[in-house]
Write a protein that holds these residues in place. Structure first.
Motif, PDB file in Angstrom:
ATOM      1  N   GLY A   1       0.778  -1.239   0.000  1.00 14.78           N
ATOM      2  CA  GLY A   1       0.000   0.000   0.000  1.00 14.78           C
ATOM      3  C   GLY A   1       0.806   1.283   0.000  1.00 14.78           C
ATOM      4  O   GLY A   1       0.248   2.366  -0.180  1.00 14.78           O
TER       5      GLY A   1
ATOM      6  N   ASP B   1       1.334   2.532  -4.277  1.00 13.89           N
ATOM      7  CA  ASP B   1       0.767   1.215  -3.991  1.00 13.89           C
ATOM      8  C   ASP B   1       1.673   0.076  -4.476  1.00 13.89           C
ATOM      9  O   ASP B   1       1.231  -0.831  -5.166  1.00 13.89           O
ATOM     10  CB  ASP B   1      -0.625   1.119  -4.652  1.00 13.89           C
ATOM     11  CG  ASP B   1      -1.429  -0.062  -4.098  1.00 13.89           C
ATOM     12  OD1 ASP B   1      -1.044  -0.611  -3.041  1.00 13.89           O
ATOM     13  OD2 ASP B   1      -2.419  -0.446  -4.751  1.00 13.89           O
TER      14      ASP B   1
ATOM     15  N   THR C   1      -0.194   1.899   3.747  1.00 11.54           N
ATOM     16  CA  THR C   1      -1.112   2.766   2.998  1.00 11.54           C
ATOM     17  C   THR C   1      -0.991   4.221   3.473  1.00 11.54           C
ATOM     18  O   THR C   1      -1.011   4.482   4.678  1.00 11.54           O
ATOM     19  CB  THR C   1      -2.567   2.278   3.185  1.00 11.54           C
ATOM     20  OG1 THR C   1      -2.625   0.896   2.825  1.00 11.54           O
ATOM     21  CG2 THR C   1      -3.524   3.083   2.310  1.00 11.54           C
TER      22      THR C   1
END
Ligand SMILES: [Zn+2]
Length: 450
Positions: free
Chosen positions: A9, A23, A54
């Motif tokens: 992420g 990503d 992320t």
């Protein structure tokens, strides 16, 4: 293959200078980068530890090419030369090594040291008995009888603190051979020094032929040479003599730049020490008139170094960590900010200097970038260093430090070092205060009593 770690992420800055990739998955196995992107996802198994990055940046661990981990944060040479013991300094070095790693620095070059602590600390880390960054180490810094930055505190011959005086060709050659015999990766030479009877900045204290002897002797034994140079002639002569990397390169002129470009000499200007002295020196007793001198040295040197950078010279980041104004684990990433501010580098170029180019100091291509097959030295950063290079200086933004595939514990506090009575540290009480970027009223009040 055994289980490893999958980071998903995150936005990957791989250290090569290539554009970041959003990503991008990173798979780590057996301490190395095993796969990236779709391959990483395909090869990962249930057993792999997962890290969700992320919204964060994934990048290589930093390489600090100029540290002094055995110095133990002295405020002056008297303390460093006359009030230390080998055993205590060794233990202090091991204690400090952990702090470096926690700051996101997974590799360092420690080019000179007290006793032979650099080499021993390197091996202690490699054999797993001390937690710290991967190291490359030098021994005692070579000096002529004229000494180095410590002036007359350096004895006319033999060892003083981190230095050894090499009088004459034979002594020089023998000392280099001795250091190599006991395991150094680099030879350090103090090409300029302060001569107390001569007012003004450092002067060159080696002849060109002497420097050639050092380089030839070291190179024949597959060992590199790094030189401390704080004037134009020293940088010029060091580059021409075959020195592999130059620290400081202060006030270098066009002739010196030409020599550096022609010889492919790497540059590690180490502005951080001067920057910290300029910004915080007053708080720890530096004479006010010197603060402007430090600032001018950075500005004049950086202007010239911008030309060297444009000409393709390899730059590395160094912090001179280990002195009172550069406490361990605190300032390793300031150099990137200074490269951007003073040399005019892009944040990406500064990151390459602190990662990929660091491989040169480490004498291996296995560190510095996140590419398949390289050591898994990885940082997860809560922020975007391309938008704000200073984010790398923030401990709270450093979410993960991974060295050779192992997550470093960033949470358990390292016990605070207290002074013992034999530590001749007038200002060390003040030293931790330099760790905050801004001083509080309370801290300033305390400092005024030091
Ligand atoms: Zn240094």
């Amino acid at each position: 293959m055994g289980s490893g770690m999958l980071i998903t992420g995150g936005r990957l800055i791989d250290g090569t200078g290539a554009a970041p990739r959003d990503d991008e998955a990173v798979l780590i196995r057996d301490g190395r980068i095993a796969a990236l992107g779709a391959d990483a996802l395909a090869q990962a198994t249930e057993e792999d530890e997962r890290i969700d990055a992320t919204g964060r940046t994934v990048m290589p661990g930093l390489v600090d090419a100029h540290t002094h981990l055995s110095f133990g944060e002295p405020t002056g040479n008297d303390e460093l030369f006359n009030h230390r013991t080998e055993a205590y300094s060794s233990m202090l070095s091991a204690y400090n090594a952990r702090k470096v790693l926690r700051a996101g620095v997974t590799s360092v070059l420690d080019a000179d040291c007290l006793w032979n602590i650099g080499v021993e600390l390197r091996d202690a880390i490699e054999t797993g008995i001390v937690e710290g960054p991967r190291m490359r180490a030098g021994g005692q810094a070579l000096m002529t009888m004229l000494g180095g930055t410590a002036g007359r505190m350096i004895k006319d011959e033999g060892r003083t603190g981190y230095a050894t005086v090499v009088n004459g060709r034979d002594v020089m050659v023998n000392e280099i051979r001795r250091q190599i015999k006991y395991g150094v990766d680099w030879i350090k030479v103090m090409v300029t020094g302060l001569i107390p009877s001569m007012k003004g900045p450092e002067v060159k204290v080696w002849t060109f032929d002497e420097l050639r002897t050092v380089c030839d002797t070291a190179h024949e034994l597959n060992t590199l040479v790094v030189a401390h140079c704080r004037n134009a002639e020293s940088t010029r002569d060091a580059a021409r003599a075959g020195v592999d990397m130059i620290y400081h390169a202060s006030y270098l002129d066009d002739e010196a730049i030409e020599a550096v470009v022609e010889n492919g000499t790497a540059m590690c200007p180490t502005f951080t020490l001067l920057g910290n002295l300029a910004d915080y020196g007053e708080k720890v007793g530096t004479a006010p008139e010197l603060l402007d001198v430090f600032r001018a040295e950075i500005e004049i040197t950086a202007k010239q170094l911008a030309k060297a950078h444009a000409a393709g010279v390899k730059f590395l980041t160094g912090s001179e960590t280990g002195f009172a104004v550069t406490p361990v684990g605190e300032w390793h990433a300031r150099e990137l900010e200074m490269f951007v501010d003073y040399i005019g580098m892009s944040p990406m170029d500064a990151i390459v200097a602190a990662t990929k180019n660091g491989a040169f100091a480490m004498r291996t291509d296995d560190v510095g970038t996140i590419e398949v097959g390289k050591y898994a030295d990885v940082l997860v950063v809560d922020g975007d260093p391309l938008a704000d290079i200073k984010v790398l200086q923030r401990k709270d933004a450093l979410v993960e430090v991974i060295k050779e595939g192992k997550r470093i514990d960033l949470k358990t506090p390292i016990p605070e070092r207290k002074m013992r009575s034999s530590d001749q540290v007038r200002f060390l009480a003040a030293c931790p205060l330099t760790r905050s970027l801004a001083f509080t009223e309370e801290q300033l009040e305390m400092l005024s009593h030091v």
